[in-house]
Design an enzyme around this catalytic site. Sequence first.
Site, PDB file in Angstrom:
ATOM      1  N   TYR A  85      -6.448  -6.515   8.403  1.00  0.00           N
ATOM      2  CA  TYR A  85      -4.892  -6.983   8.170  1.00  0.00           C
ATOM      3  C   TYR A  85      -5.994  -8.182   7.885  1.00  0.00           C
ATOM      4  O   TYR A  85      -7.083  -9.041   8.470  1.00  0.00           O
ATOM      5  CB  TYR A  85      -4.195  -7.186   9.515  1.00  0.00           C
ATOM      6  CG  TYR A  85      -2.973  -5.731   9.649  1.00  0.00           C
ATOM      7  CD1 TYR A  85      -2.412  -5.810   8.362  1.00  0.00           C
ATOM      8  CD2 TYR A  85      -3.802  -4.608  10.516  1.00  0.00           C
ATOM      9  CE1 TYR A  85      -1.259  -4.375   8.346  1.00  0.00           C
ATOM     10  CE2 TYR A  85      -3.214  -3.545  10.745  1.00  0.00           C
ATOM     11  CZ  TYR A  85      -1.729  -3.516   9.589  1.00  0.00           C
ATOM     12  OH  TYR A  85      -0.720  -2.537   9.374  1.00  0.00           O
TER      13      TYR A  85
ATOM     14  N   ARG B 263      -3.710   3.023  11.050  1.00  0.00           N
ATOM     15  CA  ARG B 263      -3.541   2.625   9.444  1.00  0.00           C
ATOM     16  C   ARG B 263      -5.083   2.928   8.645  1.00  0.00           C
ATOM     17  O   ARG B 263      -4.990   3.206   7.924  1.00  0.00           O
ATOM     18  CB  ARG B 263      -3.046   1.784   8.931  1.00  0.00           C
ATOM     19  CG  ARG B 263      -1.376   1.213   9.797  1.00  0.00           C
ATOM     20  CD  ARG B 263      -0.451   0.403   9.298  1.00  0.00           C
ATOM     21  NE  ARG B 263      -0.381   0.542   7.622  1.00  0.00           N
ATOM     22  CZ  ARG B 263      -0.465  -0.684   6.856  1.00  0.00           C
ATOM     23  NH1 ARG B 263      -0.089  -1.391   6.953  1.00  0.00           N
ATOM     24  NH2 ARG B 263       0.140   0.046   5.390  1.00  0.00           N
TER      25      ARG B 263
ATOM     26  N   GLN C  10      -3.482   8.754   6.230  1.00  0.00           N
ATOM     27  CA  GLN C  10      -2.937   8.177   5.420  1.00  0.00           C
ATOM     28  C   GLN C  10      -1.839   8.889   4.985  1.00  0.00           C
ATOM     29  O   GLN C  10      -1.135   8.085   4.851  1.00  0.00           O
ATOM     30  CB  GLN C  10      -4.461   8.205   4.573  1.00  0.00           C
ATOM     31  CG  GLN C  10      -5.197   6.976   4.749  1.00  0.00           C
ATOM     32  CD  GLN C  10      -6.630   7.174   3.149  1.00  0.00           C
ATOM     33  OE1 GLN C  10      -5.604   7.553   2.582  1.00  0.00           O
ATOM     34  NE2 GLN C  10      -6.886   6.518   3.677  1.00  0.00           N
TER      35      GLN C  10
ATOM     36  N   ASP D 270       1.391   7.842   6.304  1.00  0.00           N
ATOM     37  CA  ASP D 270       1.515   6.332   7.137  1.00  0.00           C
ATOM     38  C   ASP D 270       2.463   6.077   5.679  1.00  0.00           C
ATOM     39  O   ASP D 270       2.567   5.580   5.107  1.00  0.00           O
ATOM     40  CB  ASP D 270       0.024   5.587   6.976  1.00  0.00           C
ATOM     41  CG  ASP D 270      -0.193   3.967   6.743  1.00  0.00           C
ATOM     42  OD1 ASP D 270       1.067   3.583   6.986  1.00  0.00           O
ATOM     43  OD2 ASP D 270      -1.079   3.327   6.423  1.00  0.00           O
TER      44      ASP D 270
ATOM     45  N   SER E  75       2.170   2.597   4.289  1.00  0.00           N
ATOM     46  CA  SER E  75       2.120   2.746   2.937  1.00  0.00           C
ATOM     47  C   SER E  75       3.112   2.990   2.077  1.00  0.00           C
ATOM     48  O   SER E  75       3.049   2.231   1.009  1.00  0.00           O
ATOM     49  CB  SER E  75       0.728   3.072   2.916  1.00  0.00           C
ATOM     50  OG  SER E  75       0.080   2.062   3.671  1.00  0.00           O
TER      51      SER E  75
HETATM   52  P1  NAD Z   1       0.679  -6.883   4.906  1.00  0.00           P
HETATM   53  O1  NAD Z   1       1.631  -6.043   4.525  1.00  0.00           O
HETATM   54  O2  NAD Z   1      -0.008  -7.154   6.839  1.00  0.00           O
HETATM   55  O3  NAD Z   1      -0.003  -7.776   4.818  1.00  0.00           O
HETATM   56  C1  NAD Z   1      -0.144  -8.109   2.868  1.00  0.00           C
HETATM   57  C2  NAD Z   1      -0.921  -8.891   2.096  1.00  0.00           C
HETATM   58  O4  NAD Z   1      -0.805 -10.031   3.059  1.00  0.00           O
HETATM   59  C3  NAD Z   1      -2.561  -8.672   3.140  1.00  0.00           C
HETATM   60  O5  NAD Z   1      -3.446  -7.864   1.927  1.00  0.00           O
HETATM   61  C4  NAD Z   1      -2.967 -10.142   3.806  1.00  0.00           C
HETATM   62  O6  NAD Z   1      -4.473 -10.297   4.054  1.00  0.00           O
HETATM   63  C5  NAD Z   1      -2.133 -10.539   2.449  1.00  0.00           C
HETATM   64  N1  NAD Z   1      -2.287 -12.160   3.397  1.00  0.00           N
HETATM   65  C6  NAD Z   1      -2.072 -12.563   4.978  1.00  0.00           C
HETATM   66  N2  NAD Z   1      -2.060 -14.113   5.463  1.00  0.00           N
HETATM   67  C7  NAD Z   1      -2.217 -14.815   3.808  1.00  0.00           C
HETATM   68  C8  NAD Z   1      -2.303 -15.502   3.502  1.00  0.00           C
HETATM   69  N3  NAD Z   1      -2.740 -16.764   3.936  1.00  0.00           N
HETATM   70  N4  NAD Z   1      -2.617 -15.953   2.096  1.00  0.00           N
HETATM   71  C9  NAD Z   1      -2.698 -15.080   1.330  1.00  0.00           C
HETATM   72  N5  NAD Z   1      -2.370 -13.704   1.538  1.00  0.00           N
HETATM   73  C10 NAD Z   1      -2.489 -13.359   2.908  1.00  0.00           C
HETATM   74  O7  NAD Z   1      -0.615  -5.861   4.272  1.00  0.00           O
HETATM   75  P2  NAD Z   1      -0.517  -4.398   4.442  1.00  0.00           P
HETATM   76  O8  NAD Z   1      -0.227  -3.814   2.981  1.00  0.00           O
HETATM   77  O9  NAD Z   1       0.641  -3.451   5.248  1.00  0.00           O
HETATM   78  O10 NAD Z   1      -2.120  -3.962   4.482  1.00  0.00           O
HETATM   79  C11 NAD Z   1      -3.128  -4.188   5.279  1.00  0.00           C
HETATM   80  C12 NAD Z   1      -4.030  -3.675   5.901  1.00  0.00           C
HETATM   81  O11 NAD Z   1      -4.259  -2.070   6.041  1.00  0.00           O
HETATM   82  C13 NAD Z   1      -5.423  -3.975   3.847  1.00  0.00           C
HETATM   83  O12 NAD Z   1      -6.348  -4.164   4.627  1.00  0.00           O
HETATM   84  C14 NAD Z   1      -4.816  -2.324   3.863  1.00  0.00           C
HETATM   85  O13 NAD Z   1      -6.007  -1.718   3.088  1.00  0.00           O
HETATM   86  C15 NAD Z   1      -5.099  -1.587   5.097  1.00  0.00           C
HETATM   87  N6  NAD Z   1      -4.724  -0.473   4.811  1.00  0.00           N
HETATM   88  C16 NAD Z   1      -5.919   0.957   5.300  1.00  0.00           C
HETATM   89  C17 NAD Z   1      -5.641   2.207   4.646  1.00  0.00           C
HETATM   90  C18 NAD Z   1      -6.594   2.875   5.277  1.00  0.00           C
HETATM   91  O14 NAD Z   1      -7.376   2.356   5.204  1.00  0.00           O
HETATM   92  N7  NAD Z   1      -5.316   4.628   5.396  1.00  0.00           N
HETATM   93  C19 NAD Z   1      -4.337   2.173   4.457  1.00  0.00           C
HETATM   94  C20 NAD Z   1      -3.034   1.393   4.484  1.00  0.00           C
HETATM   95  C21 NAD Z   1      -3.263  -0.016   4.032  1.00  0.00           C
END
Ligand code: NAD
Length: 383
Positions: free
Chosen positions: A228, A121, A127, A130, A133
Amino acid sequence: MKVGVARESAAGERRVALVPEALGKLTAAGLAILVETGAGDGAAIPDQAYVDAGAKVVSTDELYADSDVILRVQKPAGAEVSKLRGGQAVVGLLQPLLDPALMQTLAAAGVTAVSLDAIPRTLSRAQTMDALSSQANVAGYKAVLIAATTYGRYFPLLTTAAGTAKPANVLILGIGVAGLQAIGTARRLGAVVSAYDVRPETAEQAESLGAKFVRLRTSIDATGAGGYARELSAEERTSQQAELNEVIASQDVVITTAQVPGRKPPVLVTGDAVRAMRPGSVIVDMAASALGGNCELSQAGRTIATDNGVTIVSPENLPASMPTGASQFYARNIQVLLLNMVKDGNLNLDFEEEVTRATVITHGGAVVSEALNKVLQPAGGNA
Ligand code: NAD
């Protein structure tokens, strides 16, 4: 090469892997598209729309007999698995780490399994592929709409001849892809939005969308691998909980999105926190599943009302509740992924290429995914 689009069979699944608009680039690459009759029904896409876009609509048996690659949203069910044959490929959100047995069955049958949820990801080139996302985005949007329609008051500040309505206070817990979309959507509806995450980098992202980032007195940085979060320690959880409880009590709406890869979702809203909320408040727990949720009292797939008048909604498969929009994004993801693996009109798997290496789970009669093999054969084990 013939690419088949399956009709989804999972209960409540209304999405479809390809929409007619996504066909053009595939046919231009020399692929013939077969669509299982009724595949688009749940997303309000008639068979004829696929025919008009250049596909052939076929029966279930024809689809499985004639396709070289089968595209789907969710993993195949038992009857569909037995229709797959050696040399055929299946592409979808297959959840290989949650269902390793299915992957072993597919490997034994000589089926090539490609899973969109295994895309790296953080690779910017990936992207557009993905699907986690794109579908989380749909879910974050829909969660806010559910909250708004469940809440018995207005989201925006409203001044009318009959009086003034105060804006709703909305708290988003977890600022990943779904959380960011939830912040934006709640703001567009006029709510006063705050948000919290254990990854400090999310503060700026939340603020740029107009939310107030909740800063706890005990600072926690739980940034884990790949962007993550990691699981919190017991002490971190206790200090986080006490402070979060105070914040939650003053909210009208709480939307929770927090996940930790491979673990049970963290409990962020305890039973005590719910009991301290005002009657009429609403919680939407997007993390709720059979594994549990972010709210201690949520029951996956159900809406419950607590004794103190709080409604807790725990929807399952939110993207399927907006099937046409979700399918449109998903189709783009799967189209790009497929084209990345096609050369001269045929599947050409280059395991030196990062996306192929990560997403191809089974091939040539074996499990080839490094991540799944780690689960199946823990270091030193012979399983
Ligand atoms: P996810 O569904 O795994 O989790 C959602 C959110 O919950 C995360 O932001 C996480 O930090 C938060 N979380 C976990 N435990 C927690 C707690 N105890 N208290 C409060 N919050 C908590 O996350 P996601 O939406 O799948 O995204 C994961 C990561 O992947 C992010 O950093 C996102 O920016 C990244 N991402 C990057 C790209 C890219 O760079 N191309 C694309 C998609 C996602």
